[in-house]
Design a protein around this motif. Structure first.
Motif, PDB file in Angstrom:
ATOM      1  N   VAL A 174       1.011  -1.059  -0.099  1.00 37.28           N
ATOM      2  CA  VAL A 174      -0.383  -0.006   0.040  1.00 37.28           C
ATOM      3  C   VAL A 174       0.841   1.519   0.011  1.00 37.28           C
ATOM      4  O   VAL A 174       1.721   1.281   1.311  1.00 37.28           O
ATOM      5  CB  VAL A 174      -1.023   0.108   1.626  1.00 37.28           C
ATOM      6  N   HIS A 175       0.854   1.961  -1.293  1.00 39.49           N
ATOM      7  CA  HIS A 175       1.895   3.366  -1.290  1.00 39.49           C
ATOM      8  C   HIS A 175       1.086   4.712  -0.340  1.00 39.49           C
ATOM      9  O   HIS A 175       0.324   4.390  -0.659  1.00 39.49           O
ATOM     10  CB  HIS A 175       2.590   3.317  -2.833  1.00 39.49           C
ATOM     11  N   ALA A 176       2.711   4.923  -0.305  1.00 37.60           N
ATOM     12  CA  ALA A 176       2.490   6.504   0.612  1.00 37.60           C
ATOM     13  C   ALA A 176       2.160   7.425  -0.069  1.00 37.60           C
ATOM     14  O   ALA A 176       2.495   8.715   0.588  1.00 37.60           O
ATOM     15  CB  ALA A 176       3.228   6.827   2.541  1.00 37.60           C
ATOM     16  N   ASP A 177       3.360   7.515  -1.031  1.00 40.67           N
ATOM     17  CA  ASP A 177       3.514   8.454  -1.814  1.00 40.67           C
ATOM     18  C   ASP A 177       3.637   8.616  -3.507  1.00 40.67           C
ATOM     19  O   ASP A 177       3.658   9.546  -3.554  1.00 40.67           O
ATOM     20  CB  ASP A 177       5.375   8.238  -1.730  1.00 40.67           C
ATOM     21  N   HIS A 178       2.368   7.957  -3.672  1.00 42.79           N
ATOM     22  CA  HIS A 178       1.702   8.316  -5.002  1.00 42.79           C
ATOM     23  C   HIS A 178       0.459   7.470  -4.834  1.00 42.79           C
ATOM     24  O   HIS A 178       0.063   5.973  -4.646  1.00 42.79           O
ATOM     25  CB  HIS A 178       2.908   6.698  -6.301  1.00 42.79           C
ATOM     26  N   GLY A 233       8.480  -4.873   6.966  1.00 46.39           N
ATOM     27  CA  GLY A 233       9.578  -4.114   7.599  1.00 46.39           C
ATOM     28  C   GLY A 233       8.559  -2.779   7.176  1.00 46.39           C
ATOM     29  O   GLY A 233       9.356  -1.822   7.947  1.00 46.39           O
ATOM     30  N   HIS A 234       9.027  -2.503   5.899  1.00 41.67           N
ATOM     31  CA  HIS A 234       8.631  -1.318   5.372  1.00 41.67           C
ATOM     32  C   HIS A 234       7.064  -0.980   6.105  1.00 41.67           C
ATOM     33  O   HIS A 234       6.566   0.340   6.317  1.00 41.67           O
ATOM     34  CB  HIS A 234       8.571  -0.501   3.983  1.00 41.67           C
ATOM     35  N   THR A 235       6.393  -1.542   5.481  1.00 44.54           N
ATOM     36  CA  THR A 235       4.727  -2.166   5.952  1.00 44.54           C
ATOM     37  C   THR A 235       5.002  -3.260   6.163  1.00 44.54           C
ATOM     38  O   THR A 235       5.602  -4.081   6.004  1.00 44.54           O
ATOM     39  CB  THR A 235       3.591  -1.676   4.886  1.00 44.54           C
ATOM     40  N   THR A 236       3.869  -3.468   7.122  1.00 40.64           N
ATOM     41  CA  THR A 236       3.154  -4.822   7.492  1.00 40.64           C
ATOM     42  C   THR A 236       3.440  -6.440   5.551  1.00 40.64           C
ATOM     43  O   THR A 236       3.574  -7.401   6.033  1.00 40.64           O
ATOM     44  CB  THR A 236       2.531  -5.466   8.705  1.00 40.64           C
ATOM     45  N   GLU A 237       2.312  -5.750   5.224  1.00 40.73           N
ATOM     46  CA  GLU A 237       1.980  -6.532   4.048  1.00 40.73           C
ATOM     47  C   GLU A 237       3.115  -6.738   3.042  1.00 40.73           C
ATOM     48  O   GLU A 237       2.839  -7.100   1.720  1.00 40.73           O
ATOM     49  CB  GLU A 237       0.956  -6.071   3.124  1.00 40.73           C
ATOM     50  N   LEU A 269       5.596   4.645   8.043  1.00 39.75           N
ATOM     51  CA  LEU A 269       4.255   5.350   7.723  1.00 39.75           C
ATOM     52  C   LEU A 269       2.886   4.449   8.290  1.00 39.75           C
ATOM     53  O   LEU A 269       1.976   5.035   7.986  1.00 39.75           O
ATOM     54  CB  LEU A 269       4.840   5.155   6.414  1.00 39.75           C
ATOM     55  N   GLU A 270       2.182   3.429   8.357  1.00 35.49           N
ATOM     56  CA  GLU A 270       1.981   2.085   8.667  1.00 35.49           C
ATOM     57  C   GLU A 270       1.337   2.644  10.070  1.00 35.49           C
ATOM     58  O   GLU A 270       0.493   3.051   9.905  1.00 35.49           O
ATOM     59  CB  GLU A 270       1.944   0.936   8.697  1.00 35.49           C
ATOM     60  N   ARG A 271       2.005   2.762  10.910  1.00 36.75           N
ATOM     61  CA  ARG A 271       1.916   3.019  11.817  1.00 36.75           C
ATOM     62  C   ARG A 271       3.265   4.016  12.955  1.00 36.75           C
ATOM     63  O   ARG A 271       2.546   4.067  14.244  1.00 36.75           O
ATOM     64  CB  ARG A 271       2.537   1.309  13.018  1.00 36.75           C
ATOM     65  N   GLY A 272       2.843   4.282  12.502  1.00 43.18           N
ATOM     66  CA  GLY A 272       3.160   6.025  13.168  1.00 43.18           C
ATOM     67  C   GLY A 272       4.876   5.447  14.041  1.00 43.18           C
ATOM     68  O   GLY A 272       5.434   4.376  13.242  1.00 43.18           O
ATOM     69  N   ARG A 277       9.568   1.558  15.685  1.00 44.05           N
ATOM     70  CA  ARG A 277      10.803   0.519  16.262  1.00 44.05           C
ATOM     71  C   ARG A 277      10.751  -1.225  15.897  1.00 44.05           C
ATOM     72  O   ARG A 277      11.456  -1.727  15.416  1.00 44.05           O
ATOM     73  CB  ARG A 277      11.062   0.756  17.855  1.00 44.05           C
ATOM     74  N   ASP A 278       9.322  -1.658  16.169  1.00 40.68           N
ATOM     75  CA  ASP A 278       8.897  -2.719  16.306  1.00 40.68           C
ATOM     76  C   ASP A 278       8.517  -3.865  14.826  1.00 40.68           C
ATOM     77  O   ASP A 278       9.885  -4.132  13.985  1.00 40.68           O
ATOM     78  CB  ASP A 278       7.409  -3.047  16.330  1.00 40.68           C
ATOM     79  N   LEU A 279       8.745  -1.943  13.625  1.00 40.63           N
ATOM     80  CA  LEU A 279       8.774  -2.233  12.155  1.00 40.63           C
ATOM     81  C   LEU A 279      10.548  -2.589  11.697  1.00 40.63           C
ATOM     82  O   LEU A 279      10.694  -2.553  10.915  1.00 40.63           O
ATOM     83  CB  LEU A 279       7.927  -1.934  11.117  1.00 40.63           C
ATOM     84  N   ALA A 280      10.789  -1.917  12.345  1.00 44.91           N
ATOM     85  CA  ALA A 280      12.401  -1.267  11.980  1.00 44.91           C
ATOM     86  C   ALA A 280      13.328  -3.350  12.368  1.00 44.91           C
ATOM     87  O   ALA A 280      13.613  -3.266  11.375  1.00 44.91           O
ATOM     88  CB  ALA A 280      13.089  -0.546  12.537  1.00 44.91           C
ATOM     89  N   GLY A 281      12.564  -3.357  12.844  1.00 41.19           N
ATOM     90  CA  GLY A 281      13.778  -4.533  13.852  1.00 41.19           C
ATOM     91  C   GLY A 281      12.584  -5.880  12.077  1.00 41.19           C
ATOM     92  O   GLY A 281      14.204  -6.641  12.775  1.00 41.19           O
ATOM     93  N   THR A 282      11.573  -5.519  12.189  1.00 42.87           N
ATOM     94  CA  THR A 282      10.921  -6.862  10.988  1.00 42.87           C
ATOM     95  C   THR A 282      12.304  -6.676  10.380  1.00 42.87           C
ATOM     96  O   THR A 282      12.363  -7.274   9.254  1.00 42.87           O
ATOM     97  CB  THR A 282      10.173  -6.638  10.919  1.00 42.87           C
ATOM     98  N   LEU A 283      12.530  -5.092   9.428  1.00 41.91           N
ATOM     99  CA  LEU A 283      12.807  -4.996   8.313  1.00 41.91           C
ATOM    100  C   LEU A 283      14.364  -5.422   8.472  1.00 41.91           C
ATOM    101  O   LEU A 283      15.028  -5.914   7.690  1.00 41.91           O
ATOM    102  CB  LEU A 283      13.472  -3.579   8.311  1.00 41.91           C
ATOM    103  N   TYR A 284      14.474  -5.604   9.875  1.00 43.55           N
ATOM    104  CA  TYR A 284      16.318  -5.803   9.833  1.00 43.55           C
ATOM    105  C   TYR A 284      16.554  -7.457   9.771  1.00 43.55           C
ATOM    106  O   TYR A 284      17.093  -7.841   8.730  1.00 43.55           O
ATOM    107  CB  TYR A 284      16.507  -5.855  11.317  1.00 43.55           C
ATOM    108  N   ASP A 285      15.518  -8.386  10.210  1.00 45.62           N
ATOM    109  CA  ASP A 285      15.605 -10.074  10.500  1.00 45.62           C
ATOM    110  C   ASP A 285      15.010  -9.616   8.042  1.00 45.62           C
ATOM    111  O   ASP A 285      15.138 -11.237   7.809  1.00 45.62           O
ATOM    112  CB  ASP A 285      14.271 -10.263  10.690  1.00 45.62           C
TER     113      ASP A 285
END
Length: 388
Positions: A174-178, A233-237, A269-272, A277-285
């Motif tokens: 789900v895009h946030a910029d276009h 990571g960027h988003t959950t989906e 962008l998804e959860r503010g 922090r949680d999504l940044a950890g997911t992104l790392y994985d």
């Protein structure tokens, strides 16, 4: 000068001097950039005041402009007057036709190297925002990945040029910029909408009859296969797509905003701020265990590029790069906690109007064409800034 001509000059590496006569806040929010672009910002009001005083010559001389000069404004109207004033003073000056609005309509396509993938792949580049999209053609079928609504007709026409029918319109997330073109291509052209399964949990409107894909699902396009790779990571989906050849090293990874050639997608962008922090950890994985674990020769075809990015001459002058080169640029720390802290410290301003764009892409709100075009007229800002 047409916007396409200006883009060609910048892409060829020619020196360009822009005289931007918009207000300072407009210039700071969104500008034309490039490796050999030099810009001077002076408002049209200052030119008008100098003309009223009869001091245009002195005013222009103080600007120390490098010729030839290209005057820029929002729609090419007041900048046309400025260019004429400059020419009257002996300056080699041209006006950017249609101004920044015309610049936002520049859309160029180049073919990715894809000899081993049973498909022809075009990479679309919108220089005004750095948004990238892809057309995958195999046999008499085509799929477009991360299409922009403003250019929906272009994908259909290009598929027809290859003798193919546009069968799928796919978003990686789900895009946030276009504003996505998936709905328009599904509604008006009969393409099958394809979205990550997690878009339903994000509030996807039931009105869209989309095929929802999960990790490992396959999409057949003629003789080619796109394989879904869940990459949160960027988003959950967010779900990347891999176009495979005869061996894993022959593949192209359409990474969406999970992985760029010099960065990766921001996690806020998804959860503010609370969920970042949680999504940044997911992104790392996702990066360390999945995407960067793919074969080194995998070609990374990202969803965005930075405004000053230079095309890769080894990849048909496209904004794509081999995975081993991408990994070298990222310099991801070994410790997840260090990575998370650095990501959260490196977040740029959020994309303009993302609070309107996300609901539109979920189908929960409607934007007319003019509004949809205007809400995306700034840099995408979906990437994490380069980390030290």
């Amino acid at each position: 000068m047409s916007p396409d001509e200006l883009h060609d000059r910048i892409r060829r590496g020619e020196a360009v001097h822009l005289l931007d006569v918009r207000n300072r806040d407009e210039v700071e929010a969104w500008r034309i950039t490039g490796e050999n672009v030099e810009a001077t910002q002076v408002t049209y009001a200052e030119f008008a005041a100098a003309k009223a005083r009869g001091e245009v010559g002195e005013f222009v001389a103080d600007l120390d402009l490098r010729e030839p000069v290209v005057a820029v404004c929002p729609r090419g109207e007041v900048s046309a007057t400025v260019a004429e004033l400059l020419r009257e003073e002996g300056v080699d000056a041209r006006n950017l036709d249609s101004g920044m609005e015309g610049w936002a309509r520049v859309y160029v396509a180049r073919e990715l190297p894809s000899e081993e993938t049973d498909a022809t792949v075009l990479q679309y580049d919108r220089p005004a925002s750095g948004c990238l999209a892809y057309l995958v053609v195999s046999g008499h079928e085509a799929a477009v990945i991360d299409p922009l609504r403003a250019f929906a007709d272009r994908y259909v026409a290009d598929a027809e040029e290859f003798g193919a029918e546009l069968r799928y319109a796919i978003d990686t997330h789900v895009h946030a910029d276009h504003v996505s073109g998936v709905r328009r291509l599904a509604d008006e052209e009969g393409a099958q909408a394809v979205l990550p399964a997690g878009a339903r949990e994000r509030g996807l409107a039931d009105a869209l009859d989309a095929r929802l894909v999960e990790d490992g699902d396959e999409i057949r396009v003629g003789d080619a296969t796109l394989t879904a790779l869940h990459a949160p990571g960027h988003t959950t989906e967010l779900t990347a797509l891999r176009l495979g050849g005869d061996s894993p090293s022959d593949s192209i990874l359409f990474s969406g905003d999970a992985l760029f050639t010099d960065s990766f997608g921001r996690p806020d962008l998804e959860r503010g701020d609370e969920g970042a922090r949680d999504l940044a950890g997911t992104l790392y994985d996702t990066l360390t265990e999945d995407l960067l674990a793919l074969p080194d020769e995998t070609l990374v075809a990202p969803g965005h590029r930075t405004p000053d990015a230079v095309p890769n001459p080894g990849e048909n002058d496209t904004f794509a790069a081999r995975l081993d080169a991408v990994a070298d640029r990222l310099r991801i720390p070994d410790e997840k906690g260090v990575f998370v802290d650095r990501v959260l410290e490196s977040l740029p301003p959020r994309p303009a109007n993302y609070g309107e764009i996300i609901p539109a892409n979920l189908g929960r709100e409607s934007l007319d064409d003019e509004t949809a075009f205007e809400v995306e007229l700034e840099p995408n800002n979906c990437a994490v800034a380069a980390m030290d």
